[in-house]
Scaffold this motif. Structure first.
Motif, PDB file in Angstrom:
ATOM      1  N   GLY A 223       2.797  -8.607  12.789  1.00  0.00           N
ATOM      2  CA  GLY A 223       3.092  -9.550  11.863  1.00  0.00           C
ATOM      3  C   GLY A 223       4.468  -9.374  11.266  1.00  0.00           C
ATOM      4  O   GLY A 223       5.177  -8.312  11.605  1.00  0.00           O
ATOM      5  N   GLY A 224       5.008 -10.206  10.225  1.00  0.00           N
ATOM      6  CA  GLY A 224       6.294  -9.784   9.610  1.00  0.00           C
ATOM      7  C   GLY A 224       6.394  -8.939   8.556  1.00  0.00           C
ATOM      8  O   GLY A 224       7.374  -8.269   8.292  1.00  0.00           O
ATOM      9  N   SER A 225       5.369  -8.262   8.059  1.00  0.00           N
ATOM     10  CA  SER A 225       5.190  -7.346   7.195  1.00  0.00           C
ATOM     11  C   SER A 225       4.609  -5.943   7.848  1.00  0.00           C
ATOM     12  O   SER A 225       3.434  -6.273   8.078  1.00  0.00           O
ATOM     13  CB  SER A 225       4.154  -7.846   5.820  1.00  0.00           C
ATOM     14  N   MET A 226       5.379  -5.055   7.767  1.00  0.00           N
ATOM     15  CA  MET A 226       4.940  -3.879   8.550  1.00  0.00           C
ATOM     16  C   MET A 226       4.026  -2.938   7.612  1.00  0.00           C
ATOM     17  O   MET A 226       3.287  -2.030   8.203  1.00  0.00           O
ATOM     18  CB  MET A 226       6.141  -2.931   8.779  1.00  0.00           C
ATOM     19  N   LYS A 227       4.125  -3.181   6.424  1.00  0.00           N
ATOM     20  CA  LYS A 227       3.540  -2.387   5.422  1.00  0.00           C
ATOM     21  C   LYS A 227       2.365  -3.455   4.595  1.00  0.00           C
ATOM     22  O   LYS A 227       2.869  -4.463   3.888  1.00  0.00           O
ATOM     23  CB  LYS A 227       4.414  -1.679   4.362  1.00  0.00           C
ATOM     24  N   PHE A 228       1.192  -2.825   4.400  1.00  0.00           N
ATOM     25  CA  PHE A 228       0.226  -4.018   3.758  1.00  0.00           C
ATOM     26  C   PHE A 228      -0.951  -3.198   3.179  1.00  0.00           C
ATOM     27  O   PHE A 228      -1.267  -2.149   3.848  1.00  0.00           O
ATOM     28  CB  PHE A 228      -0.041  -5.222   4.380  1.00  0.00           C
ATOM     29  N   SER A 229      -1.663  -3.588   2.178  1.00  0.00           N
ATOM     30  CA  SER A 229      -2.746  -2.852   1.630  1.00  0.00           C
ATOM     31  C   SER A 229      -3.537  -3.891   0.819  1.00  0.00           C
ATOM     32  O   SER A 229      -3.059  -5.023   0.435  1.00  0.00           O
ATOM     33  CB  SER A 229      -2.267  -1.830   0.892  1.00  0.00           C
ATOM     34  N   GLY A 230      -4.772  -3.620   0.638  1.00  0.00           N
ATOM     35  CA  GLY A 230      -5.553  -4.388  -0.130  1.00  0.00           C
ATOM     36  C   GLY A 230      -7.185  -4.001  -0.160  1.00  0.00           C
ATOM     37  O   GLY A 230      -7.761  -3.387   0.746  1.00  0.00           O
TER      38      GLY A 230
END
Length: 153
Positions: free
Chosen positions: A20-27
């Motif tokens: 994806g375009g975001s290397m860092k994600f959370s939730g």
């Protein structure tokens, strides 16, 4: 990713590619269990994401993609933070430009079928970790962590 917080933290095996375009994600985690079929992936990402992460257990199949650019774009539009797939995606060049975290095993140009719905919001286990709806997922270029509680990073 340095984590400080309460609760048990589990680390997934390092088997995923950043696509994806975001290397860092959370939730908060919500799940789909399916095999070579993606109707529930589409349904989940068409709902308000509220910063959640969709965890998809596709059984590790490398024979077809469970996510393409149109469904990923729905996830962006609806406020999902990211998607972790035990399986493949397609349209990786377009998905790589979207502000969405996506980790999957590989890419495959073949679309999935629509014949089996699968299951929604059930615990799924892969990469040495059980992903339980309502728990928290944290991902970056170093890997994937799962926590029973929200962490202070």
């Amino acid at each position: 990713m340095a984590a400080r917080g309460l609760g048990k933290v589990r680390i997934a095996a390092p088997i995923f590619r950043d696509l994806g375009g975001s290397m860092k994600f959370s939730g908060k985690i919500t799940t789909v269990l399916c095999y070579e079929n993606n109707p529930l992936v589409r349904k989940a990402l068409s709902e308000p994401g509220q910063g959640r992460v969709l965890v998809v257990d596709g059984g590790g199949s490398l024979r077809c993609a469970l996510l393409g650019d149109q469904i990923a774009a729905m996830g962006v539009k609806n406020g999902w933070s990211g998607i972790l797939i035990n399986g493949c995606i397609r349209d990786s060049e377009d998905i790589g430009q979207m502000p969405l975290g996506v980790k999957a095993l590989a890419t495959c140009p073949l679309k999935s079928s629509k014949r089996d719905q699968g299951l929604r919001d059930v615990p799924v286990t892969f990469a040495g970790v059980t992903f339980t709806p309502g728990q928290w997922l944290y991902a970056d270029k170093d890997g994937v962590l799962v926590s029973e509680e929200q962490l202070k990073l």
